[in-house]
Scaffold this motif. Structure first.
Motif, PDB file in Angstrom:
ATOM      1  N   LEU A   1      -8.345  24.360  -4.635  1.00 19.12           N
ATOM      2  CA  LEU A   1      -8.989  23.927  -3.402  1.00 19.12           C
ATOM      3  C   LEU A   1      -9.746  22.622  -3.652  1.00 19.12           C
ATOM      4  CD1 LEU A   1     -10.598  27.359  -2.352  1.00 19.12           C
ATOM      5  CD2 LEU A   1      -8.307  26.479  -1.798  1.00 19.12           C
TER       6      LEU A   1
ATOM      7  N   LEU B   1     -12.304  29.125   1.219  1.00 17.73           N
ATOM      8  CA  LEU B   1     -12.200  27.985   2.145  1.00 17.73           C
ATOM      9  C   LEU B   1     -13.188  28.125   3.293  1.00 17.73           C
ATOM     10  CD1 LEU B   1      -8.389  27.186   2.523  1.00 17.73           C
ATOM     11  CD2 LEU B   1     -10.204  25.702   1.633  1.00 17.73           C
TER      12      LEU B   1
ATOM     13  N   ALA C   1     -12.675  21.006   3.494  1.00 20.00           N
ATOM     14  CA  ALA C   1     -12.058  21.809   2.427  1.00 20.00           C
ATOM     15  C   ALA C   1     -10.620  22.198   2.769  1.00 20.00           C
ATOM     16  CB  ALA C   1     -12.904  23.056   2.177  1.00 20.00           C
ATOM     17  N   CYS C   2      -9.774  22.198   1.755  1.00 19.67           N
ATOM     18  CA  CYS C   2      -8.349  22.490   1.965  1.00 19.67           C
ATOM     19  C   CYS C   2      -7.699  22.914   0.654  1.00 19.67           C
ATOM     20  CB  CYS C   2      -7.653  21.242   2.506  1.00 19.67           C
ATOM     21  SG  CYS C   2      -7.853  19.812   1.428  1.00 19.67           S
ATOM     22  N   ARG C   3      -6.508  23.512   0.781  1.00 20.67           N
ATOM     23  CA  ARG C   3      -5.693  23.836  -0.395  1.00 20.67           C
ATOM     24  C   ARG C   3      -4.879  22.611  -0.762  1.00 20.67           C
ATOM     25  NH1 ARG C   3      -3.151  29.592  -0.139  1.00 20.67           N
ATOM     26  NH2 ARG C   3      -4.664  30.656   1.177  1.00 20.67           N
TER      27      ARG C   3
ATOM     28  N   SER D   1     -16.101  25.497   3.972  1.00 15.42           N
ATOM     29  CA  SER D   1     -16.074  24.770   5.254  1.00 15.42           C
ATOM     30  C   SER D   1     -17.351  24.950   6.059  1.00 15.42           C
ATOM     31  CB  SER D   1     -14.897  25.239   6.116  1.00 15.42           C
ATOM     32  OG  SER D   1     -13.709  25.207   5.380  1.00 15.42           O
TER      33      SER D   1
END
Lengths: 353, 353
Positions: free
Chosen positions: A185, A303, A315-317, A307
């Protein structure tokens, strides 16, 4: 270390002098040459003395308690840039290094190396910036030092901060803990810090002002730990950017890391600036970005937690850990081709922190 | 700090800009200007953040245990000098700062700011010197950092070391603990470090080579603590020498300190060099000398313990604490006259550590 160990010590310089007779800028650039300097010279020189060279903060057990201990010198040029200055950077950098071991930052030291002639007002403004950053990161400043060097023997101001944090969880957070299937992440878009420095240094103007992402990230890590998310590894993406951090983790863990470039957020203005300057955003330094390695089944919850905070809005993968390509980082590019994402060889942008 | 405290904060630069528009070399010299910079700018800037500005090492309580935490940047010029180099100095300096709070030094960090072009062999020799010094002082090197700055923006090499020590005694050691009647002890002759640096810098030749006194003194302090000597205060005599250290202690404690110059050991060659160079040995920097404040009835035992170790061979009494002349240091000179021994005003010898 026993006496026979000490006698066996090899005093030959472990860097090939014929090839590198002198230290180059790139030896501090976060890429391959810096790895060589640390891996060969410092690891060998301090062998047997407890050096923890592969982590941002060392763990020391004192009185049965687990403490994190870290240091960083800041030599960023120029001293001020959009979104921050050397003072705030010096606080955030050390706070973030402590946070990568899951520690709660408790106190830091500040040590100033001032070049004779620095305007007193500039020093005061930077002291105020340190103050504000420490209040924001919720860390005390308990001790310090001041040195002044002659004109022409420094560059305005260098600042060292060291820090102590308290590890309250009972996990081992680090490259050794990552596992195939883990999700990678990222807490936001890449490249703003490096581009902001470059713009300030060269007087570049973009359509929009690109501000550094410099920020304290201890709140993000603490929230994950408080929620009992099984964090395997955390790393901040400073010198050498995302690519270098992932390569270090891959090498230290012996696992493969695969990144999907299409999932890596880069702002349009940053991407444009990178194209003009010939930089790859994957290698550009950030000062408010971290990667988090968590098991797949904890990824959504992580996440959500990230976030919910200001510093984790984006936030992200971006990738996964695999058995394949052990020790290396692979990348599926924006056009869908897969290649090795290597460590930076030379020097992309010196003195960004 | 409450919100109303924060709102009350005065953002005006606390150093008079008209008088000191720029930082001077003397602001790092250990004398009056450095005291002003620390006392006004840093104390005010970091107000409410836990700064312990009057001690060489801060005390932080973590998990109920008392730790000492300190930092120092080393900018000594030249990098090598008779009796040591910047590497050994960086280890001893931080170890000694930890020892002044009666702490047992546990681990240190090393952070290198290298000027591009430093010979790789020089760096390796200094790494080896750090190694040897750490083994001698019995301290671990657990973490570090490397930065490289462009040619002309540094001076070969600066090193920062920070350190953590464990306080195992239950005393409060510091200026606040000294009492009228306390005896001031010194562990050896004064002035060798400063003169060794000066000789190396200016290419001076004396009849005998004057070597720096740089040494780790944690063994001396630990021996006194182990023997349960009631130590009231310990201070090492670096920048600004004996005179500055005693003035700091007198000011912080509000007590008077009286020194008998006839009891202060200075080697003949050092005295001669000081006369030629126009220095006063009482103000010259040492890197292996400390003053110890103990009650009169413990003084003989303390001297015996100090003298039994290599670093305390020359231990002696040099003065007493009095109610008279509160906050000041007085001196009976070699010719028997008594006068105020003031803080250094200007800059005696820059960049000695």
């Amino acid at each position: 270390m026993t006496m026979s160990d000490a006698l066996r010590f090899d005093f030959t310089c472990p860097i090939p002098i014929a090839e590198y007779p002198r230290v180059l800028l790139a030896h501090g650039g976060g890429g391959r040459l810096m790895q060589q300097l640390i891996g060969r010279m410092f690891k060998k020189g301090f062998d047997g003395l407890g050096l923890q060279a592969d982590v941002d903060a060392a763990e020391v057990v004192i009185n049965g308690g687990r403490l994190a201990f870290t240091t960083d010198s800041f030599v960023v040029h120029p001293l001020r840039f959009p979104g921050g200055d050397i003072g705030s950077l010096a606080v955030y950098g050390t706070v973030n290094d402590l946070a990568t071991s899951g520690a709660r930052p408790l106190c830091i030291s500040t040590s100033f190396i001032i070049e004779e002639g620095l305007p007193m007002e500039t020093l005061w403004e930077i002291v105020l910036s340190i103050r504000e950053a420490a209040l924001e990161a919720d860390v005390r400043i308990v001790t310090g030092d001041t040195k002044v060097v002659d004109r022409g023997k420094g560059d305005g101001l260098f600042i060292n901060t060291a820090g102590i944090g308290l590890i309250t969880h009972d996990r081992m957070i680090g490259p050794a803990a990552i596992e195939p299937g883990d999700v990678v992440l990222l807490n936001g878009d890449l490249g703003r810090h490096g581009i902001a420095i470059m713009a300030a240094r060269e007087g570049l103007q973009f359509e929009t002002e690109i501000e550094s992402d410099a920020a304290p990230l201890n709140g993000l890590v603490q929230a994950l730990i408080d929620a009992d998310v099984p964090l395997h590894c955390v790393r901040d993406l400073t010198r050498g950017g995302l690519a270098s951090a992932l390569n270090e983790i891959a090498a230290a863990s012996g696992k493969g890391i695969h990144v999907d470039e299409r999932q890596v957020p880069v702002r349009e203005d940053v991407r444009g600036a990178c194209e003009i300057l010939g930089f790859d955003p994957l290698y550009v330094a950030n000062e408010g970005r971290m990667v988090f390695f968590v098991p797949e089944d904890a990824a959504d919850r992580a996440l959500e937690i990230l976030s919910s905070q200001e510093q984790g809005r984006g936030a992200c993968r971006i990738g996964v850990v695999r058995d394949a390509d052990a020790g290396r980082v692979t990348l599926t590019s924006t056009i869908g081709a897969t290649r090795i994402l290597d460590m930076l060889s030379g020097e992309q942008l010196p003195r960004i922190c």
